[in-house]
Design a protein around this motif. Structure first.
Motif, PDB file in Angstrom:
ATOM      1  N   VAL A  15       0.835  -1.214   0.000  1.00 33.01           N
ATOM      2  CA  VAL A  15       0.000   0.000   0.000  1.00 33.01           C
ATOM      3  C   VAL A  15       0.869   1.262   0.000  1.00 33.01           C
ATOM      4  CG1 VAL A  15      -1.689   1.317   1.368  1.00 33.01           C
ATOM      5  CG2 VAL A  15      -1.830  -1.192   1.288  1.00 33.01           C
ATOM      6  N   ALA A  16       0.496   2.252  -0.807  1.00 32.10           N
ATOM      7  CA  ALA A  16       1.093   3.579  -0.688  1.00 32.10           C
ATOM      8  C   ALA A  16      -0.026   4.592  -0.491  1.00 32.10           C
ATOM      9  CB  ALA A  16       1.895   3.938  -1.939  1.00 32.10           C
ATOM     10  N   VAL A  17       0.161   5.471   0.471  1.00 37.81           N
ATOM     11  CA  VAL A  17      -0.809   6.536   0.743  1.00 37.81           C
ATOM     12  C   VAL A  17      -0.413   7.730  -0.131  1.00 37.81           C
ATOM     13  CG1 VAL A  17      -1.785   8.010   2.533  1.00 37.81           C
ATOM     14  CG2 VAL A  17      -1.045   5.678   3.100  1.00 37.81           C
ATOM     15  N   THR A  18      -1.396   8.339  -0.770  1.00 37.14           N
ATOM     16  CA  THR A  18      -1.093   9.369  -1.776  1.00 37.14           C
ATOM     17  C   THR A  18      -1.843  10.672  -1.504  1.00 37.14           C
ATOM     18  OG1 THR A  18      -2.862   8.431  -3.126  1.00 37.14           O
ATOM     19  CG2 THR A  18      -0.622   7.690  -3.610  1.00 37.14           C
ATOM     20  N   VAL A  19      -1.479  11.681  -2.278  1.00 33.24           N
ATOM     21  CA  VAL A  19      -2.144  12.985  -2.168  1.00 33.24           C
ATOM     22  C   VAL A  19      -3.461  12.886  -2.957  1.00 33.24           C
ATOM     23  CG1 VAL A  19      -1.897  15.475  -2.516  1.00 33.24           C
ATOM     24  CG2 VAL A  19       0.134  14.076  -2.075  1.00 33.24           C
ATOM     25  N   GLY A  20      -4.454  12.326  -2.340  1.00 32.16           N
ATOM     26  CA  GLY A  20      -5.739  12.097  -3.012  1.00 32.16           C
ATOM     27  C   GLY A  20      -5.656  10.898  -3.952  1.00 32.16           C
ATOM     28  N   GLY A  21      -6.821  10.448  -4.376  1.00 31.69           N
ATOM     29  CA  GLY A  21      -6.872   9.352  -5.349  1.00 31.69           C
ATOM     30  C   GLY A  21      -6.221   9.756  -6.659  1.00 31.69           C
ATOM     31  N   LYS A  22      -6.251  11.050  -6.949  1.00 36.43           N
ATOM     32  CA  LYS A  22      -5.705  11.567  -8.208  1.00 36.43           C
ATOM     33  C   LYS A  22      -4.233  11.207  -8.347  1.00 36.43           C
ATOM     34  CE  LYS A  22      -7.630  15.546 -10.311  1.00 36.43           C
ATOM     35  NZ  LYS A  22      -8.108  16.915 -10.189  1.00 36.43           N
ATOM     36  N   GLN A  23      -3.457  11.426  -7.289  1.00 39.78           N
ATOM     37  CA  GLN A  23      -2.031  11.101  -7.370  1.00 39.78           C
ATOM     38  C   GLN A  23      -1.811   9.594  -7.500  1.00 39.78           C
ATOM     39  OE1 GLN A  23       0.598  11.598  -3.961  1.00 39.78           O
ATOM     40  NE2 GLN A  23       2.199  12.406  -5.310  1.00 39.78           N
ATOM     41  N   ALA A  24      -2.694   8.827  -6.893  1.00 36.51           N
ATOM     42  CA  ALA A  24      -2.565   7.363  -6.993  1.00 36.51           C
ATOM     43  C   ALA A  24      -2.709   6.935  -8.464  1.00 36.51           C
ATOM     44  CB  ALA A  24      -3.622   6.691  -6.132  1.00 36.51           C
ATOM     45  N   VAL A  25      -3.665   7.522  -9.166  1.00 36.76           N
ATOM     46  CA  VAL A  25      -3.858   7.178 -10.586  1.00 36.76           C
ATOM     47  C   VAL A  25      -2.643   7.654 -11.391  1.00 36.76           C
ATOM     48  CG1 VAL A  25      -5.339   7.432 -12.621  1.00 36.76           C
ATOM     49  CG2 VAL A  25      -6.378   7.427 -10.354  1.00 36.76           C
ATOM     50  N   TYR A  26      -2.236   8.874 -11.149  1.00 31.42           N
ATOM     51  CA  TYR A  26      -1.136   9.463 -11.912  1.00 31.42           C
ATOM     52  C   TYR A  26       0.156   8.666 -11.734  1.00 31.42           C
ATOM     53  CZ  TYR A  26       1.850  13.057 -13.955  1.00 31.42           C
ATOM     54  OH  TYR A  26       2.745  13.726 -14.758  1.00 31.42           O
ATOM     55  N   ASN A  27       0.500   8.376 -10.481  1.00 34.07           N
ATOM     56  CA  ASN A  27       1.734   7.629 -10.230  1.00 34.07           C
ATOM     57  C   ASN A  27       1.669   6.228 -10.829  1.00 34.07           C
ATOM     58  OD1 ASN A  27       2.663   9.854  -8.916  1.00 34.07           O
ATOM     59  ND2 ASN A  27       2.692   8.959  -6.867  1.00 34.07           N
ATOM     60  N   SER A  28       0.488   5.627 -10.824  1.00 34.92           N
ATOM     61  CA  SER A  28       0.334   4.288 -11.412  1.00 34.92           C
ATOM     62  C   SER A  28       0.656   4.334 -12.901  1.00 34.92           C
ATOM     63  CB  SER A  28      -1.099   3.775 -11.223  1.00 34.92           C
ATOM     64  OG  SER A  28      -1.410   3.709  -9.862  1.00 34.92           O
ATOM     65  N   ILE A  29       0.110   5.328 -13.578  1.00 34.09           N
ATOM     66  CA  ILE A  29       0.316   5.438 -15.029  1.00 34.09           C
ATOM     67  C   ILE A  29       1.790   5.723 -15.336  1.00 34.09           C
ATOM     68  CG2 ILE A  29      -0.271   6.833 -17.078  1.00 34.09           C
ATOM     69  CD1 ILE A  29      -3.105   7.154 -15.803  1.00 34.09           C
ATOM     70  N   ILE A  30       2.376   6.645 -14.577  1.00 31.80           N
ATOM     71  CA  ILE A  30       3.783   7.005 -14.808  1.00 31.80           C
ATOM     72  C   ILE A  30       4.691   5.790 -14.540  1.00 31.80           C
ATOM     73  CG2 ILE A  30       5.718   8.454 -13.966  1.00 31.80           C
ATOM     74  CD1 ILE A  30       3.804  10.170 -15.482  1.00 31.80           C
ATOM     75  N   ALA A  31       4.369   5.053 -13.496  1.00 30.20           N
ATOM     76  CA  ALA A  31       5.217   3.904 -13.129  1.00 30.20           C
ATOM     77  C   ALA A  31       5.148   2.798 -14.179  1.00 30.20           C
ATOM     78  CB  ALA A  31       4.803   3.365 -11.766  1.00 30.20           C
TER      79      ALA A  31
END
Ligand code: GLU
Length: 396
Positions: A92-108
């Motif tokens: 699990v990683a805690v993120t700056v809102g769900g938005k960052q979770a989506v963004y980091n997933s795509i970038i990764a």
């Protein structure tokens, strides 16, 4: 010259409208707000109390990038118990809102030229995030006449050897559609057979009505669990939009990559919000049930009211807090200086003429509709719909 990828990206229609409506309000204009998907309820008291305690205890410093262990554990426990996902704190990683979770997933995940399938209508930011990553968004339409549900045959046609990931969002923003277990199982099979990642945005999971049931694709089996990034957050279920706290769970090695991105961009999210989030998960869920039952009442009213209006048809979605009336019968009509040729024209007209803020469907790749968020009081919904109907009536 500026960065080409950034130049190619459209501003967020939802985020922009928040600013536009705030401008109207500052000028003393009374706008009925149905534009932003944001609970109108206050954050439950026991969550705020925990934040106060964190402040009083001086819990105001950096935390580990992926979040405090206590919260990661609590999220893993929730995903296991409520969603059936095999998961531990390291997933699990805690993120700056769900938005960052989506963004980091795509970038990764994405390399230049990779294809990412996005089911449309979709939230305004998915396509742009894929573009920012240098990948190619491949749009697969879910159809209004099929209640915007997942059609696996259409999806299969879009898969190529360049497909890196599929983004799904159930319950869906903007349509409110809730994907069936059977369709998600088919999707899981397709993803595993082709080694495609699934980015599963489940931020609306608690907002279900009638027979709506949420299923987490990562829970189906070990293979799909390894390929899935499950995204969620606290904004919608716990009325915590401003706290900016979300999370992503997935395979440990992949999570290390996401955490690296976060370590070089924002670092951990707010320490106080993290403590509050533990209270949200561990404390009473009664406020969530209360909010959902309020949304359910509003949904009933809004659905009936919209379908009573001339030239409007609206499906009764079973999730999220949006309804998406079809307004295409107004295309080609006009009133004074306003001509309605698309959903942007309609949203502008409703804001100027009726002082009602909605999001144009085109921003979600849904050209014939507008999105109405019923995360607003029943009184405001009543007033807003009266205003809207009057404005519709002027269009000839
Ligand atoms: N996701 C919400 C919406 O669609 C909040 C705004 C945003 O982040 O796009 O209204």
């Amino acid at each position: 010259m500026f960065n080409k990828r950034v130049l190619n990206v459209k501003p967020s229609a939802t985020a922009e409208l928040i600013g536009k409506v705030a401008d109207y309000k500052r000028r003393g204009i009374d706008v009925m707000q149905f534009n932003v998907g944001e609970p109108d309820f206050d954050t439950p008291a026991h969550i705020c109390d925990e934040a106060r305690l964190a402040l009083d205890n001086g819990f105001t410093r950096y935390t580990a990038v992926a979040g405090i262990h206590e919260l990661r554990e609590s999220i893993a426990k929730k995903l296991k118990n409520e969603n059936g996902i095999d998961c531990a704190a390291e997933n699990v990683a805690v993120t700056v809102g769900g938005k960052q979770a989506v963004y980091n997933s795509i970038i990764a995940l994405c390399n230049e030229g990779d294809e990412v399938i996005v089911l449309t209508p979709c939230w305004v930011s998915y396509i742009e995030m894929v573009t920012l990553a240098g990948a190619i968004p491949v749009l697969v339409e879910t159809k209004e006449e099929e209640d915007f549900l997942l059609n696996i045959d259409n999806l299969k046609k879009a898969v190529t050897d360049k497909t890196k990931a599929i983004i799904i969002n159930t319950p869906n923003n903007p349509t409110g559609a809730v994907y069936t277990r059977a369709s998600l199982e088919e999707l899981a099979e397709l993803a595993v057979a082709n080694n495609i990642y699934v980015i599963s945005d489940e931020i609306y999971e608690k907002l279900l009505y009638e027979n709506g049931q949420h299923h987490s694709i990562a829970s189906f089996n070990e293979d799909i669990n390894k390929l899935t990034l499950t995204i969620n957050g606290f904004a919608k279920a716990f009325a915590m939009t401003g706290w900016r706290i979300g999370y992503v769970a997935g395979d440990k090695d992949l999570m290390k990559q996401l955490i690296k991105i976060q370590g070089h961009s924002t670092s951990a999210t707010n320490s106080i919000a993290q403590k509050a989030a533990v209270a949200a998960l561990e404390g009473t869920q009664e406020p969530v049930a209360h909010m959902v039952s309020e949304y359910a009442n509003r949904r009933e009213f809004l659905f009936k009211r919209l379908n009573e209006m001339e030239n409007i048809s609206c499906a009764k979605a079973t999730g999220a807090f949006y309804l998406v009336p079809n307004i295409s019968k107004f295309f080609g009509k006009s009133y004074n200086e306003y001509s309605i040729n698309d959903s942007f024209d309609m949203a502008d007209y409703l804001l100027d003429e009726a002082k009602v803020a909605v999001v144009p469907g085109k921003a979600f790749e849904m050209p014939n509709n507008i999105r109405i968020a019923y995360s607003n009081s029943l009184d405001n919904i009543k007033e807003g719909m009266n205003r809207m109907e009057e404005a519709f009536g002027k269009l000839k």
